[in-house]
Design an enzyme around this catalytic site. Structure first.
Site, PDB file in Angstrom:
ATOM      1  N   THR A  38      43.118  32.051  37.560  1.00  0.00           N
ATOM      2  CA  THR A  38      43.261  30.824  38.351  1.00  0.00           C
ATOM      3  C   THR A  38      44.529  30.085  37.959  1.00  0.00           C
ATOM      4  O   THR A  38      45.300  29.640  38.818  1.00  0.00           O
ATOM      5  CB  THR A  38      42.018  29.923  38.153  1.00  0.00           C
ATOM      6  OG1 THR A  38      40.861  30.658  38.561  1.00  0.00           O
ATOM      7  CG2 THR A  38      42.128  28.637  38.948  1.00  0.00           C
TER       8      THR A  38
ATOM      9  N   ASN B 147      38.292  40.527  46.329  1.00  0.00           N
ATOM     10  CA  ASN B 147      37.227  40.564  45.330  1.00  0.00           C
ATOM     11  C   ASN B 147      35.844  40.804  45.923  1.00  0.00           C
ATOM     12  O   ASN B 147      34.958  41.316  45.256  1.00  0.00           O
ATOM     13  CB  ASN B 147      37.224  39.279  44.502  1.00  0.00           C
ATOM     14  CG  ASN B 147      37.392  38.030  45.330  1.00  0.00           C
ATOM     15  OD1 ASN B 147      38.352  37.907  46.088  1.00  0.00           O
ATOM     16  ND2 ASN B 147      36.456  37.104  45.216  1.00  0.00           N
TER      17      ASN B 147
ATOM     18  N   GLY C  51      42.331  38.623  32.364  1.00  0.00           N
ATOM     19  CA  GLY C  51      41.805  39.490  31.304  1.00  0.00           C
ATOM     20  C   GLY C  51      40.385  39.967  31.541  1.00  0.00           C
ATOM     21  O   GLY C  51      40.078  41.142  31.368  1.00  0.00           O
ATOM     22  N   HIS C  52      39.517  39.035  31.959  1.00  0.00           N
ATOM     23  CA  HIS C  52      38.096  39.405  31.952  1.00  0.00           C
ATOM     24  C   HIS C  52      37.688  40.347  33.082  1.00  0.00           C
ATOM     25  O   HIS C  52      36.528  40.747  33.166  1.00  0.00           O
ATOM     26  CB  HIS C  52      37.205  38.160  31.916  1.00  0.00           C
ATOM     27  CG  HIS C  52      37.154  37.342  33.161  1.00  0.00           C
ATOM     28  ND1 HIS C  52      36.037  37.314  33.961  1.00  0.00           N
ATOM     29  CD2 HIS C  52      38.051  36.524  33.743  1.00  0.00           C
ATOM     30  CE1 HIS C  52      36.256  36.493  34.981  1.00  0.00           C
ATOM     31  NE2 HIS C  52      37.478  36.002  34.867  1.00  0.00           N
TER      32      HIS C  52
ATOM     33  N   THR D  18      49.730  26.007  22.498  1.00  0.00           N
ATOM     34  CA  THR D  18      49.624  27.040  21.450  1.00  0.00           C
ATOM     35  C   THR D  18      48.850  28.242  21.983  1.00  0.00           C
ATOM     36  O   THR D  18      47.825  28.083  22.648  1.00  0.00           O
ATOM     37  CB  THR D  18      48.936  26.452  20.196  1.00  0.00           C
ATOM     38  OG1 THR D  18      49.728  25.347  19.765  1.00  0.00           O
ATOM     39  CG2 THR D  18      48.825  27.472  19.079  1.00  0.00           C
TER      40      THR D  18
ATOM     41  N   CYS E 159      24.812  29.206  47.739  1.00  0.00           N
ATOM     42  CA  CYS E 159      23.959  28.067  48.076  1.00  0.00           C
ATOM     43  C   CYS E 159      24.798  26.794  48.019  1.00  0.00           C
ATOM     44  O   CYS E 159      25.198  26.354  46.954  1.00  0.00           O
ATOM     45  CB  CYS E 159      22.823  27.996  47.079  1.00  0.00           C
ATOM     46  SG  CYS E 159      21.532  26.908  47.619  1.00  0.00           S
TER      47      CYS E 159
HETATM   48  N1  PLP Z   1      41.706  36.038  41.934  1.00  0.00           N
HETATM   49  C1  PLP Z   1      40.759  36.936  42.233  1.00  0.00           C
HETATM   50  C2  PLP Z   1      41.003  37.928  43.329  1.00  0.00           C
HETATM   51  C3  PLP Z   1      39.556  36.943  41.524  1.00  0.00           C
HETATM   52  O1  PLP Z   1      38.613  37.835  41.825  1.00  0.00           O
HETATM   53  C4  PLP Z   1      39.377  35.981  40.492  1.00  0.00           C
HETATM   54  C5  PLP Z   1      38.096  35.917  39.765  1.00  0.00           C
HETATM   55  O2  PLP Z   1      37.051  36.257  40.282  1.00  0.00           O
HETATM   56  C6  PLP Z   1      40.411  35.082  40.214  1.00  0.00           C
HETATM   57  C7  PLP Z   1      41.560  35.132  40.961  1.00  0.00           C
HETATM   58  C8  PLP Z   1      40.287  34.044  39.147  1.00  0.00           C
HETATM   59  O3  PLP Z   1      40.402  34.611  37.875  1.00  0.00           O
HETATM   60  P1  PLP Z   1      39.846  33.805  36.608  1.00  0.00           P
HETATM   61  O4  PLP Z   1      38.358  33.936  36.636  1.00  0.00           O
HETATM   62  O5  PLP Z   1      40.445  34.517  35.430  1.00  0.00           O
HETATM   63  O6  PLP Z   1      40.306  32.417  36.737  1.00  0.00           O
END
Ligand code: PLP
Length: 397
Positions: free
Chosen positions: A72, A150, A199-200, A236, A324
């Site tokens: 984000t 996504n 990363g996640h 940092t 929801c």
């Molecule tokens: N962009 C896409 C296409 C995503 O699927 C996501 C998270 O689901 C994000 C941006 C946001 O990433 P983060 O959760 O690391 O802020």
């Protein structure tokens, strides 16, 4: 009960090798990488290594990699950098199916003096390229288009788009958060000016992201502070997570082939068995041109939330395409943009797989889905009056 985790587009398990690499940086290696002493310097060296590993995955130079706190932040930074460095340009282009990290930022700009174009998609989730190209103008500050969606996994032709924008001299950002680790990313080939990763989504921890900024791109920091990240992002460094991100990128490169073959095969088996055994099910999005592990399936005339609850009781973790909001179930903006009818959008489930999923897990889901759907449909007043669709015919279109 060990979960059957098929919600990898939401987040992924941290790879044990990633965790192992991170652990010392929470405890004995706690120096500040900006410090003059060698205790901090050793952490700085590890961050340089992480930066090189990220750069290698996407074929960039290490100096073009900016560590952020998440996808984000990377997305927000890219848009704000473009609009802040060209204040005389008041037009932004994105799509109707972006993640909220872009969509809500674009809407914010729309309320603050910018003209925003949201490029539509068709019923299969494919971008209307003519609409995009006709929307370009000398006033366009940035075009931001995701690499892969996504929710549906549909892949956009970012290389072609980037070429057109490059010829017009319009900056291009792509949100590659879902593409990373699943598709090859070569920033030299796609020539994007900026690109976001998180990363996640690639088996690194939550709370770390990447913004690739091509050398020479006009840029201004979003996080204004210290000199970290060559002045591109103050604050940092989240050292352990950055080091984990570097390792995750190295592993993502190694496992790319597996993602596009083994994981795709698991997804295809899951999808085709569900379509065979459950009447009136529709795959949302273009099936040929999708991320390898994602399938978004609508089970007509029932609520996705009810399906999720029943799956949850069996330890199966997936996502639904409705959320929801204020007491009512609203289909996602992505499915709405695709024009998926309400009867189908409400009952949509996203299964997103990773290299950690097994054949046995897929068998388990294939076995459990049909009785869940028929139980819920028995309770649905609409189902009894519904016309049952021919799955084979509808999904071949
Ligand atoms: N962009 C896409 C296409 C995503 O699927 C996501 C998270 O689901 C994000 C941006 C946001 O990433 P983060 O959760 O690391 O802020």
């Amino acid at each position: 009960m060990k979960p059957v985790y098929v919600d990898n587009n939401a987040t992924t398990k941290v790879d044990p090798e990633v965790l192992e690499e991170m652990l010392p940086y929470f405890s004995e290696m706690y120096g500040n990488p900006s410090s003059m002493h060698s205790f901090g310097g050793e952490v700085g060296r590890k961050i340089r290594e992480a930066r090189e590993r990220v750069a290698t995955l996407i074929n960039a130079s290490p100096e073009e990699i900016v560590f952020t706190s998440c996808g984000t932040e990377s997305d927000n930074t890219a848009i704000m950098a473009a609009v802040n460095t060209t204040p005389f340009k008041k037009h932004v282009i994105t799509t109707r199916v972006e993640h909220p990290a872009i969509k809500n930022m674009a809407e914010y700009l729309g309320k603050n003096g910018y003209r925003v174009t949201f490029v539509p998609v068709d019923g299969k989730g494919r971008l209307d390229l003519d609409y995009l190209y006709q929307s370009l103008s000398d006033d366009t500050a940035i075009v931001s288009i995701m690499w892969a969606n996504n929710e549906t996994g549909v892949i956009f032709p970012v290389e072609e788009i980037s070429r057109v924008l490059h010829e017009r001299g319009i900056p291009f950002h792509t949100d590659a958060v879902q593409a990373a680790g699943k598709l090859p990313i070569d920033v030299q080939k796609i020539r994007a000016d900026m690109l976001s990763l998180s990363g996640h989504k690639i088996h690194a921890p939550k709370g770390v992201g990447i913004l690739y900024v091509r050398k020479g791109t006009r840029f201004s920091p979003y996080m204004i502070g210290g000199h970290q990240e060559s002045g591109k992002r103050g604050g940092t460094e989240n050292t352990a997570s950055i080091i984990g991100m570097g390792k995750a990128c190295e592993l993502a490169g190694k496992h790319l082939e597996e993602e596009s073959t083994v994981v795709a095969k698991l997804r295809d088996r899951l999808e085709s068995e569900i379509l065979k055994s459950v009447p009136s099910t529709i795959v949302n999005g273009e099936r040929e041109n999708r991320l390898p592990g994602t399938t978004n399936i609508s089970f007509e005339y029932i609520e996705g939330e009810s399906i999720l609850l029943m799956l949850n009781e069996l330890g199966i973790c997936a996502s639904s395409g409705s959320a929801c909001t204020s007491g009512s179930l609203e289909p996602s903006h992505v499915l709405r943009a695709m024009g998926v009818p309400y009867t189908a959008a409400h009952g949509s489930i996203r299964f997103s797989l990773s290299r950690y999923n097994t054949d046995a897990e897929i068998d388990f889901i294939i076995e459990k889905i049909p009785p869940i759907i028929s139980r819920l449909r028995d309770l649905s007043p609409f189902w009894n009056q519904a016309e049952v669709i021919d799955n084979e015919e509808v999904n071949a279109r």
